[in-house]
Design a protein around this motif. Structure first.
Motif, short mmCIF file in Angstrom:
data_model
loop_
_atom_site.label_atom_id
_atom_site.label_comp_id
_atom_site.label_asym_id
_atom_site.label_seq_id
_atom_site.Cartn_x
_atom_site.Cartn_y
_atom_site.Cartn_z
N ASP A 193 -4.28 0.47 0.87
CA ASP A 193 -5.43 0.97 1.64
C ASP A 193 -6.65 0.06 1.44
O ASP A 193 -7.37 -0.24 2.39
N ASN B 104 -5.96 -3.06 3.44
CA ASN B 104 -5.97 -2.83 4.89
C ASN B 104 -7.31 -2.37 5.41
O ASN B 104 -7.76 -2.83 6.45
N GLU B 105 -7.93 -1.46 4.70
CA GLU B 105 -9.15 -0.83 5.24
C GLU B 105 -10.42 -1.56 4.83
O GLU B 105 -11.40 -1.56 5.56
N MET C 211 0.57 -3.76 8.56
CA MET C 211 0.61 -4.02 7.13
C MET C 211 -0.01 -5.38 6.87
O MET C 211 0.31 -6.36 7.52
N SER C 212 -0.94 -5.44 5.93
CA SER C 212 -1.62 -6.72 5.78
C SER C 212 -1.50 -7.36 4.39
O SER C 212 -2.27 -8.23 4.07
#
Ligand code: P53
Length: 477
Positions: free
Chosen positions: A408, A411-412, A3-4
């Protein structure tokens, strides 16, 4: 993947003064544009009307709203119970300058926001403040023609400076004009909400919009410049209404239509973030014969007063439609169509979480600035049970899917996002329809479209859900 979301991520909720406070004549407050707007109704299709001043016998939902003016301690306490890290609201211009053109501010109005911000800090909640959120002084509309008039820039900047000076140690994050780009669709409602302008018969609404938007953008840039002089630590952002506009099909002309529509709605963000107009705007003015007052000095101010961050709202996406007579691919909301891949709310707002991920990337690609989602939420009819509870699973579904899309993108794709303040944690008056029954809250307020009810607060199912989301920094959705 880990998790960021950052550890200090600003989880919270957002409202606007005129939609929640009420107390329309308390503490010396003047009449604002929201005070002369009647209640509409989604069921009958009756729109909100703008009356010429306050007229007896009309139903003005913002006069009392949810009476936050008298309930704010109880309400902030409930937000704190959910673990809120941030609370976005606006400062009602008419509490500080009741007419808008005074030389000295109204102390009672200033004191109210001191108390409100202190109350937030008591619980470690960071206040985030919008300066102009659809609530210009009515006097500025009637006596000055709103932002059609260059003089109104000075009134706004004076208001902004008073707020920055007074609250600089209580409020770090500011935004200048809420959803400044709604007026890309230059209907009366938007032109009044952003610019405080009543259209006249021989006005070209689009030309009026370009002129007043220009003055608003100059006012915004001056506020950024002055705010940084007062305190370089202040973070002053813009606030853009983001609705991605998809092409109707993969036909190349549909793609150009979508690009043209995006240009029509988002050039405002270029001015705020890059400090300059995109060339297509000047081309459009030339083509349409619009005569817009833009000085060299204005362009210099825009260049200097670029924003520190991007705040944006996200509710839905749009799609272009069939239109033969649009060779320049202008923005034309009238022709937008329903997207067959999406479901919509009872108000026809198309639910599209992927569009939020797309939007975060779109802003990030273009401007490379820190971002905060300052509005995202689901307006719905709720049914309160006898014990005060509400099963609003549909609201949880909406928020969950959008928060997931947001995570997302962090994170991505690594977008730089520092917060999420959903709209609106407590039920309030809808901006577009003036209804109470279009509810967004985790907290139910007992009041209906007719203005009847006890104003009692109670917790919906989503209240407990959001509390967990915040406690786990978005891990438990
Ligand atoms: P309501 C139009 C389209 C999307 C968002 O809207 C909009 C509007 C303008 O009405 O407004 C923002 O209450 C606005 C808030 C508003 C919220 O979205 O019409 O910043 O003041 O309440 C939700 O359902």
């Amino acid at each position: 993947m880990d998790m960021s979301l950052r550890k200090d991520f600003l989880w919270g909720g957002a409202v606007a003064a005129h939609q929640i406070e009420g107390g329309w004549q308390e503490g010396g407050k003047g009449i604002s544009i929201a005070d002369v707007m009647t209640a509409g109704d989604n069921v009958t299709g009756a729109p909100r009307r703008i009356t010429d001043g306050v007229i007896e016998g009309e139903n003005y939902p913002n006069h009392e709203a949810t009476d936050f003016y008298h309930h704010y301690k109880e309400d902030i306490k409930l937000l704190a119970e959910m673990g809120f890290k941030a609370f976005r609201t606006s400062i009602a211009w008419t509490r500080i300058f009741p007419r808008g053109d005074e030389d000295t501010p109204n102390e009672a109005g200033l004191a109210f926001y001191d108390d409100l911000f202190d109350e937030c800090h008591k619980y470690g909640i960071e206040p985030i403040v919008t300066l102009s959120h659809f609530e210009l002084p009515w006097t500025i509309v009637k006596e000055y023609d709103g932002f059609k008039n260059r003089q109104v820039i000075d009134f706004f900047v004076k208001f902004a400076k008073v707020c920055f000076e007074r609250y600089q140690h209580k409020v770090k994050y500011w935004m200048t004009f809420n959803e400044i780009n709604n007026q890309a669709d230059p209907i009366q409602h938007h032109i009044l909400q952003e610019g405080g302008i009543l259209l006249k018969e021989d006005d070209n609404p689009e030309e009026v919009m370009y002129q007043s938007a220009h003055y608003e953008l100059v006012a915004s840039a001056l506020a950024v410049i002055e705010g940084h002089k007062i305190n370089p630590d202040l973070q002053i952002g813009c606030m853009i209404a983001m609705n991605p506009i998809y092409p109707l099909t993969c036909k190349p002309e549909d793609n150009l239509a979508a690009q043209g529509a995006m240009h029509g709605k988002y050039w405002f963000a270029d001015v705020h973030c890059k400090g300059r107009y995109p060339k297509y705007v000047f081309k459009k003015w030339e083509r349409c014969g619009y005569n817009i007052d833009v000085t060299e000095e204005d362009l210099k101010i825009l260049k200097e007063g670029t924003v520190d961050y991007i705040g944006f709202s996200y509710y839905m996406s749009f799609a272009t439609g069939e239109r033969e007579d649009n060779p320049y691919y202008d923005y034309s909301e009238n022709y937008f169509t329903k997207n067959k891949y999406l479901k919509a709310s009872d108000w026809g707002w198309q639910i599209d979480p992927s569009g939020l991920r797309w939007a975060l990337n779109w802003f990030s690609d273009r401007y490379d600035l820190p971002m905060i989602i300052v509005e995202n939420g689901f307006g719905a009819y709720d049914k309160k049970e006898a014990d005060g509870s509400v099963d609003d699973s549909y609201r949880i579904d909406y928020l969950r899917s959008h928060i997931k899309a947001m995570i997302d993108a962090v994170n991505e794709e690594g977008v730089d996002l520092f917060g999420y303040t959903m709209w609106a944690p407590i039920d309030i008056v809808s901006a577009s329809t003036g209804e109470f029954d279009k509810r967004y809250g985790f907290i139910y307020v007992d009041k209906n479209n007719k203005g009847e009810g006890t104003l009692e607060r109670s917790k919906k199912k989503s209240f407990y859900w959001y509390k967990d989301v915040i406690a786990t920094n978005g891990e438990k959705l």
